[in-house]
Design a protein around this motif. Structure first.
Motif, mmCIF file in Angstrom:
data_model
loop_
_atom_site.group_PDB
_atom_site.id
_atom_site.type_symbol
_atom_site.label_atom_id
_atom_site.label_comp_id
_atom_site.label_asym_id
_atom_site.label_seq_id
_atom_site.Cartn_x
_atom_site.Cartn_y
_atom_site.Cartn_z
ATOM 1 N N GLN A 1 29.711 26.417 35.861
ATOM 2 C CA GLN A 1 30.018 25.825 37.155
ATOM 3 C C GLN A 1 31.527 25.587 37.272
ATOM 4 O OE1 GLN A 1 28.682 21.799 37.624
ATOM 5 N NE2 GLN A 1 28.628 21.886 39.852
ATOM 6 N N TYR B 1 30.723 25.283 42.568
ATOM 7 C CA TYR B 1 29.903 26.483 42.729
ATOM 8 C C TYR B 1 29.496 27.004 41.347
ATOM 9 C CZ TYR B 1 28.219 30.839 44.796
ATOM 10 O OH TYR B 1 27.425 31.883 45.224
ATOM 11 N N ALA C 1 34.213 20.043 45.755
ATOM 12 C CA ALA C 1 33.262 21.139 45.972
ATOM 13 C C ALA C 1 33.090 21.883 44.663
ATOM 14 C CB ALA C 1 33.750 22.083 47.067
ATOM 15 N N PHE D 1 25.911 25.970 45.494
ATOM 16 C CA PHE D 1 27.042 25.230 46.065
ATOM 17 C C PHE D 1 26.719 23.753 46.210
ATOM 18 C CE2 PHE D 1 29.001 23.418 49.904
ATOM 19 C CZ PHE D 1 30.348 23.568 49.598
#
Length: 451
Positions: A378, A345, A343, A314
């Motif tokens: 990602q 991940y 953001a 993250f």
């Protein structure tokens, strides 16, 4: 089986020798002659046994060696091969070294805007960056880095700097980035979207000619420099100062980043102007839906804050930047704003975003394609805001909602899919009915390789 066969031969030879009667001779030998002959036969048999035992030992050693080779080959076939090494650096000689470097990025996609705006939309593509250069060491403890960009049918200088390291400090002279924004200072090779946040381009962040000092000790990074202008604008009288301070503590496996920057640029000409504008997420279009137009200005002052965190797969980052313009003929000096929150991940096990020296760095897949894995995958989300409305200047407001999926088969190869929805207020291109509040969709893909 071969060894067993040889042992049977030995046994047979022994039995035949012992069983052979002396009586086969025509005349019976004396006891002494008989005993001498038996001794000779026994000696010959012992020598033969020694010879066969030597052959047996050699055969056994050969079989063991073959078994070891087979086992090693089996293990090597099952073990993933290492990733290709980066571009080789020529061996240092008398303090000199040379390392070639380069990157190639190809973008394609579409833009969808209201037809009556007259915007240049539809399909587009371009070679976004095509750079070649070199870096290395020079005698006396100096270093260098030089790159040329051949994209857009033009040849432009990217980095062209001479550096010197002393202790925790590095001095740089030449054409390089001034110290504005985590997003801007992160290499285009390592960003999470095909284009950086809107404010970095809108406020004119670019490489400039100047001299700077960077001090990095422990978790503290301090950077400051004086700059003139870009290589393409050396005829101007611009004089500027930039400074940045970053604190980057690490707690366990979690990397934190907190920073701020200041920018001042004195334009130095009586008829100097500035212009702030931005494309709709992708670069292959020249259309801008937000644009202040040319503003008479004496100077500009900028201030930014930045924060980020990386924890395993993250990461999150956020920035805000304020740009104030000193306009001699205006009743009030405008201050424009841009910023983003994102953001991301990793969907692949063991992968994380790289970080080094106060900026994001290369992602190195834990299991590259061809080495037992598929590389790294990602997924990222971002809200991007740019406000060019202030003090009677109506440049427009752009709110971007963006998503990207990045696949890196190996450390130096990348494929990305990006989508952005831009909602505009006070856009500079009205529709046929005069509407300036509408949305624009942008889709882009990228193929990238570097060395």
């Amino acid at each position: 089986m071969k060894s067993a066969f040889r042992l049977s031969v030995v046994a047979a030879a022994l039995s035949c020798t012992i069983a052979t009667p002396v009586f086969a001779q025509d005349a019976a030998p004396t006891a002494e002659e008989e005993l001498a002959e038996m001794r000779a036969q026994l000696q010959a048999l012992v020598s033969r046994i020694d010879q066969l035992e030597g052959e047996l030992a050699a055969t056994k050693a050969e079989n063991e060696a073959q078994d070891a080779v087979i086992a090693a080959n089996t293990e090597a076939a099952a073990k993933p091969a290492p990733e290709p090494a980066p571009a080789a650096e020529l061996e240092k000689k008398d303090g000199w070294s040379f390392k070639p470097r380069g990157r190639l990025m190809f973008d394609a996609g579409t833009i969808g805007a209201p037809e009556s705006t007259g915007a240049d939309d539809g399909f587009g593509n371009e070679v976004r960056r095509a750079r070649l250069g070199a870096s290395g060491d020079l005698p006396g403890g100096f270093g260098y880095k030089f790159e040329l960009d051949f994209a857009g049918n033009e040849v432009e200088a990217a980095d062209a700097i001479l550096t010197y390291e002393t202790g925790d400090a590095e001095i740089a002279v030449g054409h390089h980035n001034n110290f504005q924004s985590l997003e801007e200072l992160t290499s285009s090779l390592h960003t999470s979207f095909i284009e950086r946040a809107a404010f970095t381009d809108a406020f004119g962040f670019e490489r400039r000619i100047g001299a700077s000092v960077s001090f990095n000790s422990g978790i503290v990074l301090a950077q400051a420099g004086v700059f003139t202008d870009n290589f393409d604008d050396t005829g101007t009288d611009n004089r500027g100062f930039d400074g940045r301070l970053v604190v980057m503590p690490k707690m366990g496996d979690t990397q934190f980043h907190l920073g701020g920057s200041l920018h001042f640029n004195e334009l130095g000409e009586d008829d100097a102007t500035v212009r702030y504008r931005q494309r709709p997420f992708v670069h292959f279009t020249s259309t801008r839906f937000v644009n202040t137009g040319n503003l008479d200005a004496d100077s500009e002052f900028g201030a930014g804050v930045e924060a980020a965190v990386i924890s395993g797969p993250f990461h999150a980052a956020a920035e805000g930047y304020w740009q104030n313009v000193d306009m001699p003929l205006a009743m009030e000096n405008p201050t424009f704003f841009g910023g983003y929150v994102e953001a991301g991940y990793f969907l692949t096990k063991g992968d994380t975003r790289g970080y080094k020296g106060g900026k994001f760095d290369r992602v190195k897949p834990e299991n590259p394609l061809g080495n037992g894995g598929i590389g790294s995958v990602q997924f990222n989300l971002r809200y991007d805001h740019l406000d060019l409305n202030d003090a009677d200047i109506l440049g427009g407001v752009q709110n971007g909602y963006q998503a990207s999926l990045i696949w890196k088969p190996a450390s130096n190869t990348l494929f990305g899919i990006n989508y952005g929805r831009m909602d505009y207020t006070d856009a500079v291109l009205p529709t046929a009915s005069g509407d300036t509040d509408y949305g624009v969709d942008a889709f882009g893909i990228r193929a990238q390789v570097d060395f």
